[in-house]
Enzyme design. Structure first.
Site, mmCIF file in Angstrom:
data_model
loop_
_atom_site.group_PDB
_atom_site.id
_atom_site.type_symbol
_atom_site.label_atom_id
_atom_site.label_comp_id
_atom_site.label_asym_id
_atom_site.label_seq_id
_atom_site.Cartn_x
_atom_site.Cartn_y
_atom_site.Cartn_z
ATOM 1 N N THR A 44 0.835 -1.213 0.000
ATOM 2 C CA THR A 44 0.000 0.000 0.000
ATOM 3 C C THR A 44 0.860 1.250 0.000
ATOM 4 O O THR A 44 0.640 2.173 -0.796
ATOM 5 C CB THR A 44 -0.912 0.013 1.243
ATOM 6 O OG1 THR A 44 -1.711 -1.165 1.258
ATOM 7 C CG2 THR A 44 -1.812 1.230 1.242
ATOM 8 N N THR A 45 1.855 1.294 0.898
ATOM 9 C CA THR A 45 2.722 2.468 1.008
ATOM 10 C C THR A 45 3.558 2.666 -0.245
ATOM 11 O O THR A 45 3.981 3.782 -0.549
ATOM 12 C CB THR A 45 3.628 2.331 2.243
ATOM 13 O OG1 THR A 45 2.824 1.969 3.372
ATOM 14 C CG2 THR A 45 4.333 3.641 2.560
ATOM 15 N N TYR A 107 -12.605 -3.935 -2.910
ATOM 16 C CA TYR A 107 -13.744 -3.473 -3.697
ATOM 17 C C TYR A 107 -14.792 -4.543 -3.956
ATOM 18 O O TYR A 107 -15.984 -4.297 -3.794
ATOM 19 C CB TYR A 107 -13.300 -2.866 -5.048
ATOM 20 C CG TYR A 107 -14.454 -2.254 -5.816
ATOM 21 C CD1 TYR A 107 -14.990 -1.032 -5.439
ATOM 22 C CD2 TYR A 107 -15.041 -2.925 -6.888
ATOM 23 C CE1 TYR A 107 -16.079 -0.488 -6.111
ATOM 24 C CE2 TYR A 107 -16.118 -2.383 -7.562
ATOM 25 C CZ TYR A 107 -16.626 -1.164 -7.180
ATOM 26 O OH TYR A 107 -17.708 -0.644 -7.838
ATOM 27 N N TYR A 133 -2.625 -10.421 4.309
ATOM 28 C CA TYR A 133 -2.649 -9.004 4.709
ATOM 29 C C TYR A 133 -4.097 -8.560 4.845
ATOM 30 O O TYR A 133 -4.831 -8.511 3.861
ATOM 31 C CB TYR A 133 -1.894 -8.178 3.666
ATOM 32 C CG TYR A 133 -1.876 -6.680 3.864
ATOM 33 C CD1 TYR A 133 -2.210 -6.074 5.063
ATOM 34 C CD2 TYR A 133 -1.481 -5.861 2.802
ATOM 35 C CE1 TYR A 133 -2.164 -4.697 5.211
ATOM 36 C CE2 TYR A 133 -1.429 -4.487 2.938
ATOM 37 C CZ TYR A 133 -1.771 -3.905 4.141
ATOM 38 O OH TYR A 133 -1.727 -2.541 4.285
ATOM 39 N N ARG A 138 -9.061 -0.126 4.341
ATOM 40 C CA ARG A 138 -8.786 0.260 2.958
ATOM 41 C C ARG A 138 -9.490 -0.634 1.952
ATOM 42 O O ARG A 138 -9.742 -0.216 0.825
ATOM 43 C CB ARG A 138 -7.275 0.232 2.687
ATOM 44 C CG ARG A 138 -6.495 1.272 3.469
ATOM 45 C CD ARG A 138 -5.102 1.477 2.920
ATOM 46 N NE ARG A 138 -5.117 2.205 1.674
ATOM 47 C CZ ARG A 138 -4.439 3.335 1.441
ATOM 48 N NH1 ARG A 138 -3.719 3.875 2.397
ATOM 49 N NH2 ARG A 138 -4.489 3.910 0.264
ATOM 50 N N LYS A 161 -0.184 -10.082 8.114
ATOM 51 C CA LYS A 161 -0.094 -8.691 8.535
ATOM 52 C C LYS A 161 -1.509 -8.272 8.925
ATOM 53 O O LYS A 161 -2.394 -8.180 8.077
ATOM 54 C CB LYS A 161 0.448 -7.808 7.408
ATOM 55 C CG LYS A 161 0.459 -6.320 7.757
ATOM 56 C CD LYS A 161 0.895 -5.471 6.577
ATOM 57 C CE LYS A 161 0.834 -3.986 6.908
ATOM 58 N NZ LYS A 161 1.201 -3.130 5.737
ATOM 59 N N ILE A 203 5.069 -4.323 10.151
ATOM 60 C CA ILE A 203 5.315 -3.787 8.812
ATOM 61 C C ILE A 203 4.891 -2.338 8.884
ATOM 62 O O ILE A 203 3.706 -2.020 8.944
ATOM 63 C CB ILE A 203 4.558 -4.598 7.748
ATOM 64 C CG1 ILE A 203 5.088 -6.042 7.736
ATOM 65 C CG2 ILE A 203 4.722 -3.970 6.364
ATOM 66 C CD1 ILE A 203 4.319 -6.987 6.826
#
Length: 291
Positions: A44-45, A107, A133, A138, A161, A203
């Site tokens: 994501t980052t 989504y 994850y 999000r 995660k 993380i």
């Protein structure tokens, strides 16, 4: 087992939006020098959702080659299409990543059974260590501990995660998944408590700007040195919050640019940190002694 403070790496970009590979290599060297325990690229980052497949694989390849075994490299390869996730995971394996990180499909809101089958299909298709994850804030998709427990016996699914910030899940996941299943926090603000409850690492977005401090705090927490971990975490508390004042990675990329570590580049639909938010992030950097 991979453990400790793992940097949720940004993808440095030029003002044009193109990936700045020279800057990427300098960042990797810095994290090695600062004592980070691993790198997580194109998550994501790392703006994985706006990199095309070729760029995605190239960033992973460059990270693997430049690190040259100095730190483990975990590649973000998740997607909301099972076929796409398999393709990205195959790419990560081919270029030599140590493990992959697979976000829950976003989504399309799969059921718990759909999540189980999605991850089982990837594990069966690609023989490499895989980390689940879960970040429902999000993805609008929450993978429940019971589903993780169903997946844990699959040999190459090695950990998760967990980014809900719900500390009650740590004990439940450990009960369901066993002592050999790695539990990583994906929420900087609660990571110290997560580790003291038996987690194996974090993380971390904060580790982009404060890699040494995060590494020291995480080591203390994993060693069950709660007082020391709390003291090390205190100067980072504002960063844990304010690096999310706008959507990640907007604030952390601005912070890295403010520290002179990356150029001012981000890719639409993300935009550079707003003028009004900058003093708030700068104050957090000052509180941590980073500027």
């Amino acid at each position: 087992m991979i453990q400790g403070s793992l940097v949720a790496l940004v993808t440095p970009m030029l003002a044009s939006g193109e990936v700045d590979f020279s800057c990427l290599e300098r960042l990797l060297d810095w994290y090695v020098e600062q004592g980070s325990n691993g790198i997580v690229a194109v998550g994501t980052t790392g703006e994985s959702s706006t990199l095309d497949e070729q760029e995605h694989c190239e960033v992973i390849r460059r990270c693997v080659e430049h690190l040259d075994g100095r730190l483990p490299l975990i590649a973000g390869t998740g997607a909301n299409s099972t076929r796409e996730a398999i393709a990205l995971t195959r790419c990560a394996r081919q270029v030599g990543a140590d493990a992959c990180l697979l976000v829950t499909p976003y989504y399309n809101k799969p059921t718990q059974e759909g999540l189980y089958r999605h991850y089982r299909a990837i594990a069966e298709a690609v023989d490499m260590p895989q980390i689940l994850y879960n970040v429902p804030g999000r993805t609008a998709c929450d993978m429940l501990p019971e589903t993780v427990g169903r997946l844990a016996p699959i040999e190459n699914i090695i950990g998760i995660k967990e980014a809900t910030g719900d500390l009650n899940r740590v004990t439940r996941l450990r009960e369901l998944c066993g002592s050999d299943f790695a539990l990583f926090s994906g929420d900087d603000a609660s990571s110290r408590e997560f580790l003291l409850l038996g987690g194996d690492g974090v993380i971390s977005v904060t580790a982009n700007v404060a890699p040494r401090q995060m590494s020291q705090m995480v080591a203390a927490a994993i060693a069950s040195c709660g007082t020391e971990a709390e003291a090390l975490d205190a100067p980072l508390a504002e960063l844990h919050q304010r690096l999310f004042i706008e959507a990640n990675p907007i604030p952390v990329k601005w912070a890295l640019a403010e520290m002179g570590l990356i150029p001012e580049g981000i890719r639409l639909p993300l935009t550079w940190l707003s003028e009004d938010a900058r003093p708030t992030v700068r104050e957090a950097l000052l509180a941590a002694g980073l500027v």
